[in-house]
Design a protein around this motif. Structure first.
Motif, PDB file in Angstrom:
ATOM      1  N   THR A  55       0.848  -1.195   0.000  1.00 52.54           N
ATOM      2  CA  THR A  55       0.000   0.000   0.000  1.00 52.54           C
ATOM      3  C   THR A  55       0.879   1.237   0.000  1.00 52.54           C
ATOM      4  N   ASP A  93      -6.529  -7.312  10.120  1.00 49.63           N
ATOM      5  CA  ASP A  93      -5.573  -7.564   9.044  1.00 49.63           C
ATOM      6  C   ASP A  93      -5.316  -6.248   8.317  1.00 49.63           C
ATOM      7  N   ASP A  94      -4.649  -6.309   7.195  1.00 47.73           N
ATOM      8  CA  ASP A  94      -4.322  -5.083   6.459  1.00 47.73           C
ATOM      9  C   ASP A  94      -5.411  -4.649   5.483  1.00 47.73           C
ATOM     10  N   GLU A  95      -6.587  -5.266   5.555  1.00 47.46           N
ATOM     11  CA  GLU A  95      -7.668  -4.933   4.634  1.00 47.46           C
ATOM     12  C   GLU A  95      -8.042  -3.452   4.711  1.00 47.46           C
ATOM     13  N   GLU A  98      -5.667  -1.554   2.569  1.00 44.30           N
ATOM     14  CA  GLU A  98      -5.924  -1.785   1.148  1.00 44.30           C
ATOM     15  C   GLU A  98      -7.149  -0.991   0.696  1.00 44.30           C
ATOM     16  N   THR A  99      -8.180  -0.964   1.535  1.00 41.75           N
ATOM     17  CA  THR A  99      -9.377  -0.169   1.238  1.00 41.75           C
ATOM     18  C   THR A  99      -9.019   1.310   1.180  1.00 41.75           C
TER      19      THR A  99
END
Length: 109
Positions: A55, A93-95, A98-99
């Motif tokens: 990211t 998590d890293d979601e 990412e969003t």
């Protein structure tokens, strides 16, 4: 001095999608950080983000609500003393990052 809060439309939906107690915690945290949302290097409350895990979030800041498992990503608009909320989501998590990156690209930040 309180900074003005603004939300991306998707971030407003993120907030509304939280259950009532989580929503209240996020609002309380935002109200606190709104008083000094500057990065910690400038004696503020915001934790700087970088370019990790694929990211590109340099220049953006985060708030972590560890007990609730929620992260908030925001950008300072210093010319208007505005805090722009990019995403509110689970910190499991890293979601959330990412969003945030997808929204940053969408809105051309």
């Amino acid at each position: 001095m309180n900074w003005q809060l603004a939300y991306l439309p998707e971030a407003e939906r993120d907030l509304q999608d939280l259950d009532g107690s989580q929503r209240m915690l996020v609002r309380k945290a935002l109200k606190k950080v709104q008083q000094n949302p500057l990065p910690v290097e400038e004696q503020g409350c915001g934790k700087p983000l970088g370019n990790l895990s694929g990211t590109k979030l340099s220049g953006f800041l985060k708030i972590k609500l560890k007990a609730a498992g929620i992260r908030v990503v925001y950008k300072l608009v210093r010319t208007e003393t505005k805090m722009l909320i990019i995403v509110i989501g689970a910190r499991s998590d890293d979601e959330v990052y990412e969003t945030a990156q997808k929204r940053i690209i969408k809105y051309n930040f």
